[in-house]
Design a protein around this motif. Structure first.
Motif, PDB file in Angstrom:
ATOM      1  N   LEU A  24       0.727  -0.920  -0.305  1.00  0.00           N
ATOM      2  CA  LEU A  24      -0.096  -0.043   0.023  1.00  0.00           C
ATOM      3  C   LEU A  24       0.827   1.347   0.521  1.00  0.00           C
ATOM      4  CD1 LEU A  24      -1.207   0.621   3.847  1.00  0.00           C
ATOM      5  CD2 LEU A  24       0.912  -0.338   3.594  1.00  0.00           C
ATOM      6  N   HIS A  26       4.776   4.069  -0.691  1.00  0.00           N
ATOM      7  CA  HIS A  26       5.116   3.998  -1.643  1.00  0.00           C
ATOM      8  C   HIS A  26       5.891   3.305  -2.684  1.00  0.00           C
ATOM      9  CE1 HIS A  26       5.212   9.095  -1.622  1.00  0.00           C
ATOM     10  NE2 HIS A  26       5.001   8.238   0.233  1.00  0.00           N
ATOM     11  N   ASN A  45      -5.005   0.607   1.988  1.00  0.00           N
ATOM     12  CA  ASN A  45      -5.064   1.000   2.673  1.00  0.00           C
ATOM     13  C   ASN A  45      -4.446  -0.291   3.464  1.00  0.00           C
ATOM     14  OD1 ASN A  45      -5.894   3.517   2.361  1.00  0.00           O
ATOM     15  ND2 ASN A  45      -7.998   2.449   2.234  1.00  0.00           N
ATOM     16  N   MET A  47      -2.441  -2.814   4.453  1.00  0.00           N
ATOM     17  CA  MET A  47      -1.608  -2.936   5.042  1.00  0.00           C
ATOM     18  C   MET A  47      -0.755  -3.952   6.195  1.00  0.00           C
ATOM     19  SD  MET A  47       0.368   0.070   7.926  1.00  0.00           S
ATOM     20  CE  MET A  47       2.034  -0.180   8.402  1.00  0.00           C
ATOM     21  N   GLY A  71       6.788  -3.561   1.823  1.00  0.00           N
ATOM     22  CA  GLY A  71       7.332  -2.228   2.106  1.00  0.00           C
ATOM     23  C   GLY A  71       8.056  -2.624   3.303  1.00  0.00           C
ATOM     24  N   ASP A  72       8.905  -2.207   4.045  1.00  0.00           N
ATOM     25  CA  ASP A  72       9.153  -2.602   5.375  1.00  0.00           C
ATOM     26  C   ASP A  72       8.858  -2.340   6.467  1.00  0.00           C
ATOM     27  OD1 ASP A  72       9.986   0.719   4.400  1.00  0.00           O
ATOM     28  OD2 ASP A  72      10.470   0.831   7.169  1.00  0.00           O
ATOM     29  N   GLY A  73       7.742  -1.268   6.471  1.00  0.00           N
ATOM     30  CA  GLY A  73       6.676  -0.956   7.407  1.00  0.00           C
ATOM     31  C   GLY A  73       5.225  -2.059   7.729  1.00  0.00           C
ATOM     32  N   ALA A  74       5.085  -1.947   6.359  1.00  0.00           N
ATOM     33  CA  ALA A  74       3.776  -3.257   5.822  1.00  0.00           C
ATOM     34  C   ALA A  74       4.430  -4.642   6.052  1.00  0.00           C
ATOM     35  CB  ALA A  74       3.475  -2.553   4.598  1.00  0.00           C
ATOM     36  N   ASN A 100      12.985   1.315   3.261  1.00  0.00           N
ATOM     37  CA  ASN A 100      13.152   3.038   3.564  1.00  0.00           C
ATOM     38  C   ASN A 100      13.082   3.480   5.277  1.00  0.00           C
ATOM     39  OD1 ASN A 100      10.973   3.119   4.702  1.00  0.00           O
ATOM     40  ND2 ASN A 100       9.931   4.665   2.736  1.00  0.00           N
ATOM     41  N   VAL A 102      11.515   3.957   7.516  1.00  0.00           N
ATOM     42  CA  VAL A 102      10.725   4.837   8.202  1.00  0.00           C
ATOM     43  C   VAL A 102       8.779   4.132   7.120  1.00  0.00           C
ATOM     44  CG1 VAL A 102      10.990   6.386   8.847  1.00  0.00           C
ATOM     45  CG2 VAL A 102      10.937   6.667   6.265  1.00  0.00           C
ATOM     46  N   HIS A 103       7.517   4.866   8.089  1.00  0.00           N
ATOM     47  CA  HIS A 103       6.519   5.206   7.577  1.00  0.00           C
ATOM     48  C   HIS A 103       6.213   5.701   6.787  1.00  0.00           C
ATOM     49  CE1 HIS A 103       5.345   2.100  11.294  1.00  0.00           C
ATOM     50  NE2 HIS A 103       5.337   1.009  10.306  1.00  0.00           N
ATOM     51  N   HIS A 104       6.476   6.294   5.593  1.00  0.00           N
ATOM     52  CA  HIS A 104       6.562   6.971   4.865  1.00  0.00           C
ATOM     53  C   HIS A 104       5.532   7.888   4.599  1.00  0.00           C
ATOM     54  CE1 HIS A 104       8.657   9.468   0.769  1.00  0.00           C
ATOM     55  NE2 HIS A 104       7.735  10.663   1.571  1.00  0.00           N
ATOM     56  N   MET A 105       4.423   7.121   3.780  1.00  0.00           N
ATOM     57  CA  MET A 105       2.863   7.847   3.853  1.00  0.00           C
ATOM     58  C   MET A 105       2.492   8.359   5.196  1.00  0.00           C
ATOM     59  SD  MET A 105       1.646   6.736   1.232  1.00  0.00           S
ATOM     60  CE  MET A 105      -0.227   5.989   1.465  1.00  0.00           C
ATOM     61  N   THR A 106       2.769   8.198   6.294  1.00  0.00           N
ATOM     62  CA  THR A 106       2.162   8.673   6.878  1.00  0.00           C
ATOM     63  C   THR A 106       2.988   9.537   8.186  1.00  0.00           C
ATOM     64  OG1 THR A 106       2.269   6.287   8.494  1.00  0.00           O
ATOM     65  CG2 THR A 106       0.121   7.141   7.351  1.00  0.00           C
TER      66      THR A 106
HETATM   67  C1  LIG Z   1      -4.003  -1.270   9.870  1.00  0.00           C
HETATM   68  C2  LIG Z   1      -3.025  -0.556   9.219  1.00  0.00           C
HETATM   69  N1  LIG Z   1      -2.488   0.683  10.193  1.00  0.00           N
HETATM   70  C3  LIG Z   1      -1.798   1.341   9.696  1.00  0.00           C
HETATM   71  C4  LIG Z   1      -2.081   2.423   8.707  1.00  0.00           C
HETATM   72  C5  LIG Z   1      -1.830   3.709   7.880  1.00  0.00           C
HETATM   73  N2  LIG Z   1      -0.507   3.546   7.014  1.00  0.00           N
HETATM   74  C6  LIG Z   1      -1.095   3.850   5.661  1.00  0.00           C
HETATM   75  S1  LIG Z   1       0.262   3.223   4.537  1.00  0.00           S
HETATM   76  C7  LIG Z   1       1.273   3.021   6.095  1.00  0.00           C
HETATM   77  C8  LIG Z   1       3.299   3.338   5.982  1.00  0.00           C
HETATM   78  C9  LIG Z   1       3.740   1.716   5.420  1.00  0.00           C
HETATM   79  O1  LIG Z   1       4.801   2.287   5.628  1.00  0.00           O
HETATM   80  P1  LIG Z   1       5.552   1.584   5.195  1.00  0.00           P
HETATM   81  O2  LIG Z   1       4.971  -0.216   4.264  1.00  0.00           O
HETATM   82  O3  LIG Z   1       7.695   1.279   4.942  1.00  0.00           O
HETATM   83  O4  LIG Z   1       6.123   1.906   3.300  1.00  0.00           O
HETATM   84  P2  LIG Z   1       5.627   3.526   2.663  1.00  0.00           P
HETATM   85  O5  LIG Z   1       5.172   4.836   3.443  1.00  0.00           O
HETATM   86  O6  LIG Z   1       7.522   4.514   3.622  1.00  0.00           O
HETATM   87  O7  LIG Z   1       6.532   3.743   2.067  1.00  0.00           O
HETATM   88  C10 LIG Z   1       0.418   3.005   7.347  1.00  0.00           C
HETATM   89  C11 LIG Z   1       0.620   3.762   9.106  1.00  0.00           C
HETATM   90  C12 LIG Z   1      -3.145   1.557   7.737  1.00  0.00           C
HETATM   91  N3  LIG Z   1      -3.731   1.405   6.395  1.00  0.00           N
HETATM   92  N4  LIG Z   1      -3.791   0.005   8.023  1.00  0.00           N
END
Ligand SMILES: Cc1ncc(C[n+]2csc(CCOP(=O)(O)OP(=O)(O)O)c2C)c(N)n1
Length: 187
Positions: A24, A26, A45, A47, A71-74, A100, A102-106
């Motif tokens: 979801l 970048h 959305n 994630m 993504g790392d956060g996902a 990256n 970080v959670h770039h998106m948020t």
């Molecule tokens: C369960 C859930 N929690 C929070 C979010 C909000 N959210 C959307 S993108 C994102 C960050 C994703 O991080 P990453 O995968 O590292 O990708 P990046 O944004 O760095 O490209 C978050 C926390 C979500 N969509 N679903």
């Protein structure tokens, strides 16, 4: 550090009839701008779900290569999926994390890979036959080339800069599903 655009452009050039599932963040925007195609399935959305979807695709379509772009956060949100991927071990699966840190998106909140978490080591421990961590473009290109030359499952952690491209894929799940099914000949 790898320029995220250069990494994604390199990968996009390699795609033939591969199925792609894009996480979801970048990562999704990058692959959409690098090379939009009906075989790309974009998650909005959901994630953490890209590897779960991609594993299902790889098992359902063993004749097609499946690339999970994550993504790392996902991935950290659904880390247990690595254990299932390593266990089921489809040879047609490539899981690439554009890390990256970080959670770039948020709002660029740091993730655990900005600390000690080593996703490639976790993937190797989960049973991936190949797991590499790339810190330079050359290392990333080498890993992608090796993944495309042989059998998987492959895991590649690419340490990338934060993406600058932000093009948005279509947001309608129905549209995305229908064009993906049509590309599979199941529409
Ligand atoms: C369960 C859930 N929690 C929070 C979010 C909000 N959210 C959307 S993108 C994102 C960050 C994703 O991080 P990453 O995968 O590292 O990708 P990046 O944004 O760095 O490209 C978050 C926390 C979500 N969509 N679903």
């Amino acid at each position: 550090m790898i320029d995220s655009q250069e990494a994604m452009d390199y990968l996009a050039e390699k795609l033939t009839d591969d199925l792609v599932v894009a996480s979801l963040g970048h990562t999704k925007y990058e692959i959409f701008e690098a090379r939009d195609r009906p075989e790309n399935f974009y998650l909005w959305n959901a994630m953490g779900m890209a590897p779960s979807v991609g594993l299902g695709m790889a098992m359902a379509a063993p004749e097609r290569r499946v690339a999970i772009l994550d993504g790392d956060g996902a991935l950290l949100m659904n880390l247990s999926t690595l254990a299932t991927e390593g266990w089921r071990a489809p040879p047609n699966l490539i899981h690439i994390v554009f890390d990256n840190r970080v959670h770039h998106m948020t709002g660029q909140q740091p993730t655990a890979t900005s600390g000690p978490a080593d996703l490639a080591a976790i993937a190797a421990g989960a049973g991936f036959s190949h797991a590499e961590r790339a810190e330079t473009l050359a290392a990333f290109q080498g890993a992608v080339d090796r993944a495309y030359a042989g059998e998987g499952p492959w895991f590649i952690q690419a340490l990338v800069t934060q993406a600058k491209r932000g093009g948005r894929p279509p947001k309608s799940p129905t549209l995305l599903r229908h064009r993906f099914e049509a590309a599979l000949g199941k529409g």
